[in-house]
Design an enzyme around this catalytic site. Sequence first.
Site, mmCIF file in Angstrom:
data_model
loop_
_atom_site.group_PDB
_atom_site.id
_atom_site.type_symbol
_atom_site.label_atom_id
_atom_site.label_comp_id
_atom_site.label_asym_id
_atom_site.label_seq_id
_atom_site.Cartn_x
_atom_site.Cartn_y
_atom_site.Cartn_z
ATOM 1 N N GLU A 123 3.510 0.294 5.021
ATOM 2 C CA GLU A 123 4.137 1.443 4.343
ATOM 3 C C GLU A 123 4.191 2.730 5.160
ATOM 4 O O GLU A 123 3.763 3.782 4.696
ATOM 5 C CB GLU A 123 3.409 1.708 3.016
ATOM 6 C CG GLU A 123 3.376 0.488 2.106
ATOM 7 C CD GLU A 123 2.669 0.737 0.764
ATOM 8 O OE1 GLU A 123 2.090 1.812 0.585
ATOM 9 O OE2 GLU A 123 2.731 -0.158 -0.104
ATOM 10 N N GLU B 153 4.278 -9.792 -1.324
ATOM 11 C CA GLU B 153 3.574 -9.317 -2.530
ATOM 12 C C GLU B 153 4.469 -9.454 -3.757
ATOM 13 O O GLU B 153 4.583 -8.533 -4.572
ATOM 14 C CB GLU B 153 3.146 -7.843 -2.353
ATOM 15 C CG GLU B 153 2.330 -7.600 -1.106
ATOM 16 C CD GLU B 153 1.882 -6.151 -0.919
ATOM 17 O OE1 GLU B 153 1.934 -5.369 -1.889
ATOM 18 O OE2 GLU B 153 1.487 -5.798 0.202
#
Length: 356
Positions: A138, A243
């Site tokens: 991220e 995920e």
Amino acid sequence: MQSLLAQQRLSSLKEAFKSDFFIGTALGAEHILEKNTKANELIIREFNAITPENHMKSVNIHPEWNRYDFFLADKFVEFGQKNKMYLAGHTLVWHSQLPNFVHKIKSADSLKLFLTDHINTVAGRYAGKLNSWDVVNEAIEDDGTFRKSIFYNLLGEDFIKMAFDLAAKADPKAELYYNDYNNEQPAKRKATIEMIKKLKASGSKIDGVGIQGHWSINSLKLKDIEDAIVEYAALGLRVSFTELDLTVLPNPWDLKGADVNQNFENSPKMNPYPKELPDSVQTTLAQKYEELFKIFLKHQDKIDRITFWGVADNHSWLNGWPVRGRTNYPLLFDRNFEPKKAYTSVMNLKNTKPNL
Ligand code: XIL
């Protein structure tokens, strides 16, 4: 004529997709420690890849400058080895779930010292045992700019190269991934591709892009997902969905004009299915998973792994985020560890015999 074997119903996700990609799940402490027999049986039966949901994150594995806590990470590796699973390390460098002492770092030199010691120690300890590492998680915002994390603020975008180079040296065998959410969407995808091209041009090793896949049944953008697979693969990288989960609940950020002080936590409007999921929503969830897996299968040559973010609905982080205390239903297994309609719809893509 079909052989008898081909006519048999496939018995698990990992079996069904074994010639396509690994099928993974995220494990919490209770799974790693095999606390629940039903959960344990399900994990071993259905999945051939695992990711630690929290226990390799720096806040847990490196709580103080001079102290590491490897207990659950070691157990996670043992569990995977015992069951011959693909082991995904998650994650070496992330702005979130950082130990307190890192937030207090003020100089570039100290932060470099932290990154070096952290990556050498953690990636070094598991060298040769993990299949992949999410090296950086991220680092890019939805608009394509770099996230103003402590790493970026003190080291600039060089922290990304630094992390990949340290990881490559500490664990030369692991596949090195850049992992993010919304990186299938155009602006973020474009910035991610630029970042990766630079990284590669500078001589760093990067093997794959992880698309987290925290999506919603109400806004699943299949074209973005397909474009992202194709464009990342065109860089010579593997793609994994790291995920995956599909929320069925309303998103607080979608409520136009919502009062920011509104108490979402106790609002029935935000938690519409506290007892059970209505059939119609169950069916939509199944359809969305089917559409997704059709795309995954179409591009199976580019995809290494599809990992769900959790084992069964009871354990999903989406029961507590972005609004606490809700009842969500984002995975393929329900609160009794039974397969849902979505499981069947995904399995039917591979079953040679229709479900009766
Ligand atoms: C989440 C975990 O599921 C939660 O248990 C924890 O409280 C917060 O983090 N992106 C990531 C994951 O890369 O590590 C996050 O996992 C979900 C978002």
